[in-house]
Design a protein around this motif. Structure first.
Motif, PDB file in Angstrom:
ATOM      1  N   TYR A 265       0.836  -1.204   0.000  1.00  0.00           N
ATOM      2  CA  TYR A 265       0.000   0.000   0.000  1.00  0.00           C
ATOM      3  C   TYR A 265       0.874   1.259   0.000  1.00  0.00           C
ATOM      4  CZ  TYR A 265      -2.328   3.897   2.328  1.00  0.00           C
ATOM      5  OH  TYR A 265      -2.776   5.148   2.671  1.00  0.00           O
ATOM      6  N   LEU A 266       1.891   1.274   0.853  1.00  0.00           N
ATOM      7  CA  LEU A 266       2.752   2.453   0.954  1.00  0.00           C
ATOM      8  C   LEU A 266       3.510   2.713  -0.343  1.00  0.00           C
ATOM      9  CD1 LEU A 266       4.209   1.957   4.565  1.00  0.00           C
ATOM     10  CD2 LEU A 266       2.543   3.686   3.823  1.00  0.00           C
ATOM     11  N   VAL A 267       3.947   1.647  -1.012  1.00  0.00           N
ATOM     12  CA  VAL A 267       4.646   1.813  -2.293  1.00  0.00           C
ATOM     13  C   VAL A 267       3.735   2.523  -3.292  1.00  0.00           C
ATOM     14  CG1 VAL A 267       5.468   0.554  -4.320  1.00  0.00           C
ATOM     15  CG2 VAL A 267       6.311  -0.052  -2.052  1.00  0.00           C
ATOM     16  N   ARG A 268       2.469   2.131  -3.345  1.00  0.00           N
ATOM     17  CA  ARG A 268       1.549   2.779  -4.293  1.00  0.00           C
ATOM     18  C   ARG A 268       1.320   4.244  -3.933  1.00  0.00           C
ATOM     19  NH1 ARG A 268      -0.708  -2.480  -3.722  1.00  0.00           N
ATOM     20  NH2 ARG A 268      -0.371  -3.663  -5.645  1.00  0.00           N
ATOM     21  N   MET A 269       1.227   4.526  -2.643  1.00  0.00           N
ATOM     22  CA  MET A 269       1.079   5.921  -2.227  1.00  0.00           C
ATOM     23  C   MET A 269       2.291   6.746  -2.649  1.00  0.00           C
ATOM     24  SD  MET A 269      -1.848   6.506  -0.774  1.00  0.00           S
ATOM     25  CE  MET A 269      -1.479   8.092  -0.010  1.00  0.00           C
ATOM     26  N   ARG A 270       3.487   6.219  -2.441  1.00  0.00           N
ATOM     27  CA  ARG A 270       4.712   6.953  -2.795  1.00  0.00           C
ATOM     28  C   ARG A 270       4.874   7.043  -4.315  1.00  0.00           C
ATOM     29  NH1 ARG A 270       3.525   7.823   1.556  1.00  0.00           N
ATOM     30  NH2 ARG A 270       4.539   7.142   3.492  1.00  0.00           N
ATOM     31  N   GLU A 271       4.406   6.030  -5.027  1.00  0.00           N
ATOM     32  CA  GLU A 271       4.510   6.073  -6.490  1.00  0.00           C
ATOM     33  C   GLU A 271       3.660   7.198  -7.068  1.00  0.00           C
ATOM     34  OE1 GLU A 271       3.767   2.405  -8.477  1.00  0.00           O
ATOM     35  OE2 GLU A 271       5.578   1.448  -7.686  1.00  0.00           O
ATOM     36  N   MET A 272       2.535   7.490  -6.457  1.00  0.00           N
ATOM     37  CA  MET A 272       1.718   8.602  -6.947  1.00  0.00           C
ATOM     38  C   MET A 272       2.472   9.914  -6.810  1.00  0.00           C
ATOM     39  SD  MET A 272      -2.242   7.689  -5.995  1.00  0.00           S
ATOM     40  CE  MET A 272      -2.049   7.629  -4.222  1.00  0.00           C
ATOM     41  N   GLU A 273       3.214  10.071  -5.725  1.00  0.00           N
ATOM     42  CA  GLU A 273       4.024  11.278  -5.552  1.00  0.00           C
ATOM     43  C   GLU A 273       5.087  11.367  -6.640  1.00  0.00           C
ATOM     44  OE1 GLU A 273       5.666  11.295  -1.637  1.00  0.00           O
ATOM     45  OE2 GLU A 273       3.759  10.842  -0.664  1.00  0.00           O
ATOM     46  N   GLN A 274       5.711  10.241  -6.973  1.00  0.00           N
ATOM     47  CA  GLN A 274       6.739  10.234  -8.008  1.00  0.00           C
ATOM     48  C   GLN A 274       6.132  10.507  -9.387  1.00  0.00           C
ATOM     49  OE1 GLN A 274       9.946  10.214  -7.134  1.00  0.00           O
ATOM     50  NE2 GLN A 274       9.107  10.104  -5.057  1.00  0.00           N
ATOM     51  N   SER A 275       4.934  10.010  -9.623  1.00  0.00           N
ATOM     52  CA  SER A 275       4.268  10.294 -10.899  1.00  0.00           C
ATOM     53  C   SER A 275       3.985  11.788 -11.042  1.00  0.00           C
ATOM     54  CB  SER A 275       2.964   9.499 -11.008  1.00  0.00           C
ATOM     55  OG  SER A 275       3.218   8.117 -11.172  1.00  0.00           O
ATOM     56  N   LEU A 276       3.622  12.439  -9.953  1.00  0.00           N
ATOM     57  CA  LEU A 276       3.427  13.895  -9.993  1.00  0.00           C
ATOM     58  C   LEU A 276       4.725  14.592 -10.396  1.00  0.00           C
ATOM     59  CD1 LEU A 276       1.307  14.542  -6.751  1.00  0.00           C
ATOM     60  CD2 LEU A 276       0.490  14.437  -9.107  1.00  0.00           C
ATOM     61  N   ARG A 277       5.847  14.124  -9.870  1.00  0.00           N
ATOM     62  CA  ARG A 277       7.147  14.702 -10.223  1.00  0.00           C
ATOM     63  C   ARG A 277       7.432  14.539 -11.713  1.00  0.00           C
ATOM     64  NH1 ARG A 277      11.865  12.265  -6.741  1.00  0.00           N
ATOM     65  NH2 ARG A 277      13.038  13.722  -8.044  1.00  0.00           N
ATOM     66  N   ILE A 278       7.172  13.345 -12.234  1.00  0.00           N
ATOM     67  CA  ILE A 278       7.436  13.081 -13.649  1.00  0.00           C
ATOM     68  C   ILE A 278       6.563  13.970 -14.533  1.00  0.00           C
ATOM     69  CG2 ILE A 278       7.270  11.349 -15.473  1.00  0.00           C
ATOM     70  CD1 ILE A 278       7.893   9.228 -13.314  1.00  0.00           C
ATOM     71  N   ILE A 279       5.277  14.043 -14.215  1.00  0.00           N
ATOM     72  CA  ILE A 279       4.358  14.843 -15.026  1.00  0.00           C
ATOM     73  C   ILE A 279       4.780  16.303 -15.027  1.00  0.00           C
ATOM     74  CG2 ILE A 279       1.972  15.653 -15.234  1.00  0.00           C
ATOM     75  CD1 ILE A 279       1.150  12.964 -13.895  1.00  0.00           C
ATOM     76  N   GLU A 280       5.121  16.821 -13.859  1.00  0.00           N
ATOM     77  CA  GLU A 280       5.513  18.218 -13.746  1.00  0.00           C
ATOM     78  C   GLU A 280       6.762  18.517 -14.572  1.00  0.00           C
ATOM     79  OE1 GLU A 280       4.732  21.120 -10.081  1.00  0.00           O
ATOM     80  OE2 GLU A 280       6.283  19.630  -9.689  1.00  0.00           O
ATOM     81  N   GLN A 281       7.763  17.642 -14.494  1.00  0.00           N
ATOM     82  CA  GLN A 281       8.976  17.829 -15.287  1.00  0.00           C
ATOM     83  C   GLN A 281       8.674  17.761 -16.786  1.00  0.00           C
ATOM     84  OE1 GLN A 281      12.574  15.549 -13.695  1.00  0.00           O
ATOM     85  NE2 GLN A 281      10.985  14.854 -12.287  1.00  0.00           N
ATOM     86  N   ALA A 282       7.795  16.841 -17.176  1.00  0.00           N
ATOM     87  CA  ALA A 282       7.462  16.699 -18.591  1.00  0.00           C
ATOM     88  C   ALA A 282       6.726  17.934 -19.114  1.00  0.00           C
ATOM     89  CB  ALA A 282       6.616  15.441 -18.812  1.00  0.00           C
ATOM     90  N   LEU A 283       5.835  18.485 -18.308  1.00  0.00           N
ATOM     91  CA  LEU A 283       5.130  19.701 -18.716  1.00  0.00           C
ATOM     92  C   LEU A 283       6.087  20.889 -18.817  1.00  0.00           C
ATOM     93  CD1 LEU A 283       1.850  19.432 -16.589  1.00  0.00           C
ATOM     94  CD2 LEU A 283       2.062  19.128 -19.065  1.00  0.00           C
ATOM     95  N   ASP A 284       7.026  20.953 -17.886  1.00  0.00           N
ATOM     96  CA  ASP A 284       7.980  22.073 -17.880  1.00  0.00           C
ATOM     97  C   ASP A 284       8.904  22.050 -19.087  1.00  0.00           C
ATOM     98  OD1 ASP A 284       6.918  22.979 -15.515  1.00  0.00           O
ATOM     99  OD2 ASP A 284       8.465  22.090 -14.239  1.00  0.00           O
ATOM    100  N   THR A 285       9.187  20.868 -19.618  1.00  0.00           N
ATOM    101  CA  THR A 285      10.148  20.741 -20.723  1.00  0.00           C
ATOM    102  C   THR A 285       9.479  20.241 -22.006  1.00  0.00           C
ATOM    103  OG1 THR A 285      10.726  18.496 -19.953  1.00  0.00           O
ATOM    104  CG2 THR A 285      12.077  20.326 -19.147  1.00  0.00           C
ATOM    105  N   LEU A 286       8.160  20.341 -22.082  1.00  0.00           N
ATOM    106  CA  LEU A 286       7.419  19.839 -23.238  1.00  0.00           C
ATOM    107  C   LEU A 286       7.886  20.537 -24.516  1.00  0.00           C
ATOM    108  CD1 LEU A 286       5.008  18.056 -24.226  1.00  0.00           C
ATOM    109  CD2 LEU A 286       3.557  20.076 -23.879  1.00  0.00           C
TER     110      LEU A 286
END
Length: 372
Positions: A265-286
């Motif tokens: 359960y905790l891994v999935r919670m932390r993975e959502m935080e990491q996905s937010l990081r990836i999306i934000e970086q991708a939008l910033d450098t799109l």
């Protein structure tokens, strides 16, 4: 079935119990036959095939573009990576180059879909354990993702958005604005999930030291995704066998220490935080440029090819054999839920049935992915 043949009918404490295919804890049409000794499950036999749809056979009876819609109907709550794996397979086999902007869009939409999948998995898991409120919050947050994805894909669940050569439609400023608003909002919601679920003593008692999967056991069964990462192994295709533009982004691979249901359960919670990081970086450098370049006539050259992506439940591999036509001679799909489900018997032997529900729910299985 070994359980049926080995059952000691003289033991009055031993009996068979069908868990499913209607049981809500199965999250799909899965039947699990339990050999019970009182309240303890001494034998566990998953029975598959109730929803088999011959997806791989269908791929061999139509041209490769005709299989596009099928990819989103296996893991229906995490369809984007299934889209991604298939088109990337054809691109690799045919030597098709994808525009850079399209690769960024694929990463953004796949990670948004990963968050939506984890929200559903976590919400349903806690519901299995008797808590109703968290799934309402999870669906509320998930709606923001589905609204944004619907604008560019036309769908809210079984996506058919990726194409060989790019994606079917470009993202616009409305999508970018909605996505950034979701990131900002969801980060304020994560502490609420921590208070409501993660730090809830009842939830902790129902999941800690329940359904322990050792690293060795995870390897033996070929487990992937949050299941193997919950056992302390940082295996993630996005890092281990990088594809698309994932190597350009900075993100971590969360892992557990005990290998129990709480860790998964905790891994999935932390993975959502990491996905937010990836999306934000991708939008910033799109990057600017085309979102799709139509390839010339694609023939599946004689030979074989495979491509693996990281779906919401683990490593997803497409393996294709071509014969020079535009129809696959053979398509084999290796889905993560099948291997993860295979752990069930060894993981849960002797377990109380109430704990078995907790352990099985922590695997976050999608049955149509298995019964493809």
């Amino acid at each position: 079935m070994a359980i049926l043949t080995n059952l000691d009918t003289q033991d009055k404490h031993r009996f068979l119990l069908n868990m499913g295919p209607q049981h809500p804890a199965t999250h799909g049409v899965l039947r699990v036959i339990l050999e019970m000794d009182g309240e303890n499950a001494m034998g566990i036999d998953p029975v598959l095939g109730y929803g088999h749809r011959m997806q791989e056979k269908m791929a061999e009876s139509k041209t490769w573009p005709g299989f596009y819609p099928n990819t989103g109907r296996m893991d229906y709550v995490g369809a984007m990576p299934f889209n991604h794996g298939y088109v990337a397979l054809i691109e690799r086999m045919a030597g098709v180059t994808v525009p850079e902007r399209a690769e960024y869009i694929r990463v953004i939409t796949s990670e948004m879909n990963r968050i939506a999948s984890h929200l559903l998995g976590i919400g349903a898991y806690v519901l299995d354990l008797g808590a109703f409120t968290p799934i309402l919050y999870a669906f509320d947050d998930r709606e923001d993702i589905l609204d944004a994805l619907e604008d560019i894909t036309g769908s809210r669940l079984t996506y058919c958005y990726y194409r060989v050569g790019g994606v079917s439609r470009d993202i616009d400023e409305t999508f970018i604005r909605r996505t950034r608003a979701f990131i900002e909002h969801f980060r304020t919601r994560l502490p609420m999930y921590e208070d409501l679920v993660t730090n809830n003593i009842i939830f902790i008692k129902r999941t800690r030291d329940i359904g322990i999967i050792t690293a060795d056991m995870a390897r033996r069964y070929g487990a992937t995704g949050p299941v193997i990462r919950g056992s302390g192994i940082a295996y993630d295709i996005r890092k281990s066998e990088p594809y698309s533009v994932y190597p350009r982004f900075d993100f971590d691979i969360p892992t557990g220490t005990r290998g129990d249901s709480l860790d998964r359960y905790l891994v999935r919670m932390r993975e959502m935080e990491q996905s937010l990081r990836i999306i934000e970086q991708a939008l910033d450098t799109l990057p600017e440029g085309p979102f799709y370049e139509k390839p010339k006539k694609v023939k599946l050259q004689p030979g074989d090819c495979s491509f693996t992506v990281e779906s919401a439940r683990g490593a997803l591999t497409y393996y294709l054999v071509g014969d020079g036509s535009d129809t696959p001679y053979k398509l084999k799909i290796r889905v993560p839920s099948f291997s993860n489900l295979s752990l069930l018997e060894e993981m849960c032997e002797g377990m109380l049935i109430a704990d078995l529900v907790s352990a099985m729910g922590s695997l976050d299985l999608v049955i149509p992915e298995i019964d493809r």
